[in-house]
Design an enzyme around this catalytic site. Structure first.
Site, PDB file in Angstrom:
ATOM      1  N   SER A   1      -6.344  -2.645  -4.410  1.00 19.52           N
ATOM      2  CA  SER A   1      -7.677  -2.171  -4.031  1.00 19.52           C
ATOM      3  C   SER A   1      -7.633  -1.203  -2.853  1.00 19.52           C
ATOM      4  O   SER A   1      -6.785  -1.312  -1.958  1.00 19.52           O
ATOM      5  CB  SER A   1      -8.571  -3.359  -3.663  1.00 19.52           C
ATOM      6  OG  SER A   1      -8.826  -4.166  -4.781  1.00 19.52           O
TER       7      SER A   1
ATOM      8  N   GLU B   1      -2.567 -12.481 -13.721  1.00 21.55           N
ATOM      9  CA  GLU B   1      -3.394 -12.920 -12.598  1.00 21.55           C
ATOM     10  C   GLU B   1      -4.678 -13.584 -13.086  1.00 21.55           C
ATOM     11  O   GLU B   1      -5.081 -14.636 -12.588  1.00 21.55           O
ATOM     12  CB  GLU B   1      -3.734 -11.723 -11.701  1.00 21.55           C
ATOM     13  CG  GLU B   1      -4.590 -12.091 -10.500  1.00 21.55           C
ATOM     14  CD  GLU B   1      -4.981 -10.894  -9.650  1.00 21.55           C
ATOM     15  OE1 GLU B   1      -5.563 -11.113  -8.575  1.00 21.55           O
ATOM     16  OE2 GLU B   1      -4.721  -9.744 -10.077  1.00 21.55           O
TER      17      GLU B   1
END
Length: 398
Positions: free
Chosen positions: A129, A244
Site C-alpha cells: 500500500s 493472504e
C-alpha cells in the site's frame, strides 16, 4: 465433497492438541486469551519453539522443510492453535513471500531465503500500500530504476505492519512508467537496513504502534533481489494475495472469541438475569453463531477443494469478506456486553506493565482497543468492497 473428519484426522487432532498443551508457554497463551499485546520477542520465541519441532511453516512441502501436511491437517492445526491461545506465526515470511519464492523465485533465492524464513532468522514486512494506492494497488507510484547491477528505489509505502522490527521487505515497485498500470510493476526483496530507508510510526486508534510509513530515498537494491521477471510483479502480487485472503477468515480464532463472548454475557446481568438470557441479546449472539458456522462450512469446502488439488480462487474473497465481518461483529458484541467498563484504554495493562487493570475488570480493559483494532480487518488484504467486485466478475460474470 466429504466435509467429515476421518479417523486419521481425529488422531492427528489429538496429537496436535497434546503437543500444544505441553509446549505453549503459559505466559504467551495468557496474553492471547486475554487480548493483551504480544511483543516482538514473544512472537520470535514462539516461532523458534515451532521451528524446533518442524512446525513453523505448516503449509510448506517437505522439500522446503515443512511438515508436508495436507489441507485438512493444516485446518486442524489452525483450529487447535486458536483454541489453546497459541500466538500467531507472522504470515509475512511464512505464508506470503515464501509461496511466491517457491513458485517464482530462482534457485539462489530459494536456497538463501527459505531456510531463514523457516528458522525465523528474518522478520519480513509487506511493501504494497501507498498513500492513494490501497484498494487500487495497481496505481502505486514507488519507482525502481535500473542502474547496472542494482535498482534505485524512491517513493513511499504506508500501513506497513510491524515494519519497525523488519529485516526484509517484499515490495512492489514501478519499473516501467510507460506501461499499463498492472504491466509495469516488479517484485523486489529489500533489506530494511539499506541506507536511504526511513521508517516512521503510525499510532493507531487503539494507541498501538503496529503500522508504519516507510520512505525510500535513492535506495540501492541488487538486481539479484528481483523475483521472477521485471514488470511481471502484478502476477506475483495477486498470487500472494490469494494466500493472504484465505488466511484472514480465522475461523478458529472466532470460535474462541465466541466462547469468550458467551462467558462475558453469562457474567453480566440485565434486570437481575444473565445478559445471555435476554431474548434480544441472545438473538444477536445466535445470529452471529450461525454466520460463523456457515463460514466454517465454507472454509471446509475450500479445504476439500485444496485436498483435491484445486487452489483458492474467488472463494478466497468470500472467506475474507465474511471472516472479517464476523470478527468485527464479535468485538462489537463484547463491548456491548461489558458496557461502560469497556471504554477506558489501559495501555500499561495491555502491554504487561501491570498485572491487573486499573478499572478492576481484567476482561473489560482490553476490549475498547480490541474493538478499534478490528475496524481495519475489512480494509487490509484488499477492502471488502473490492472483494465483492472480484466475486461479481469471477463467479457471476458481471
Amino acid at each position: 465433497m466429504d466435509l467429515d473428519y476421518s479417523a486419521a484426522d481425529d488422531a492427528f487432532r489429538a496429537d496436535i492438541r497434546a503437543w500444544l498443551a505441553a509446549n505453549v508457554p503459559a505466559e504467551l497463551s495468557d496474553k492471547v486469551l486475554n487480548h493483551k499485546r504480544l511483543t516482538r520477542d514473544d512472537l520470535a520465541r514462539w516461532h523458534k519453539l515451532l521451528g524446533a519441532r518442524g512446525w513453523s511453516a505448516p503449509a510448506w512441502p517437505v522439500e522446503y522443510g515443512g511438515p508436508g501436511w495436507d489441507a485438512t491437517q493444516r485446518h486442524i492445526w489452525d483450529e487447535e492453535c486458536a483454541r489453546i491461545g497459541a500466538p500467531p506465526v507472522l504470515p509475512f515470511g511464512v505464508s506470503m513471500v515464501a509461496p511466491v519464492l517457491m513458485k517464482y523465485g530462482n534457485d539462489a533465492q530459494k536456497r538463501y531465503y527459505l531456510p531463514r524464513i523457516l528458522a525465523g532468522d528474518d522478520w519480513w514486512c509487506q511493501g504494497y500500500s501507498e498513500p492513494g494506492s490501497g484498494s487500487d494497488l495497481a496505481s502505486l507510484r514507488a519507482r525502481a530504476e535500473r542502474h547496472g547491477d542494482h535498482y534505485v528505489v524512491n517513493g513511499q509505502k504506508t500501513w506497513t505492519t510491524l515494519g519497525q522490527h523488519a529485516d526484509m521487505m517484499f515490495c512492489l515497485v514501478r519499473t516501467d512508467p510507460a506501461a499499463k498500470k498492472q504491466e509495469g510493476i516488479s517484485f523486489l526483496l529489500i533489506d530494511m537496513k539499506t541506507p536511504g530507508i526511513t521508517v516512521r510510526p503510525i499510532i493507531t486508534l487503539d494507541e498501538d504502534h503496529e503500522v508504519n510509513e516507510v520512505f525510500f530515498e535513492d535506495v540501492k537494491v541488487p538486481v539479484e533481489n528481483l523475483v521472477g521477471d521485471e514488470n511481471r510483479g502484478w502476477t506475483y502480487a495477486k498470487y500472494l494475495l490469494g494466500h493472504e485472503r484465505t488466511g484472514i477468515a480465522r475461523v478458529g480464532q472466532s470460535k474462541r472469541e465466541l466462547a469468550f463472548l458467551k462467558q462475558i454475557a453469562l457474567r453480566e446481568k440485565k434486570n437481575g438475569r444473565p445478559l445471555l438470557h435476554d431474548p434480544l441479546f441472545a438473538a444477536r449472539v445466535a445470529s452471529l453463531e450461525i454466520e460463523l458456522m456457515a463460514l466454517e462450512v465454507t472454509v471446509l469446502r475450500v479445504v476439500a477443494n485444496e485436498a483435491g488439488g484445486r487452489g483458492p480462487g474467488p472463494e478466497a474473497s468470500m472467506l475474507k469478506i465474511k471472516g472479517t465481518e464476523v470478527q468485527q461483529a464479535l468485538t462489537e458484541l463484547m463491548v456491548d456486553a461489558i458496557g461502560p467498563l469497556a471504554a477506558p484504554f489501559d495501555v500499561p495493562f495491555l502491554e504487561g506493565e501491570h498485572d491487573h487493570a486499573a478499572s478492576g475488570d481484567d476482561d473489560a480493559a482490553p476490549l475498547a482497543a480490541y474493538y478499534f483494532n478490528y475496524r481495519k480487518t475489512s480494509i487490509y488484504g484488499g477492502s471488502n468492497e473490492i472483494q465483492k467486485n472480484i466475486i461479481a466478475q469471477m463467479m457471476l460474470g458481471l
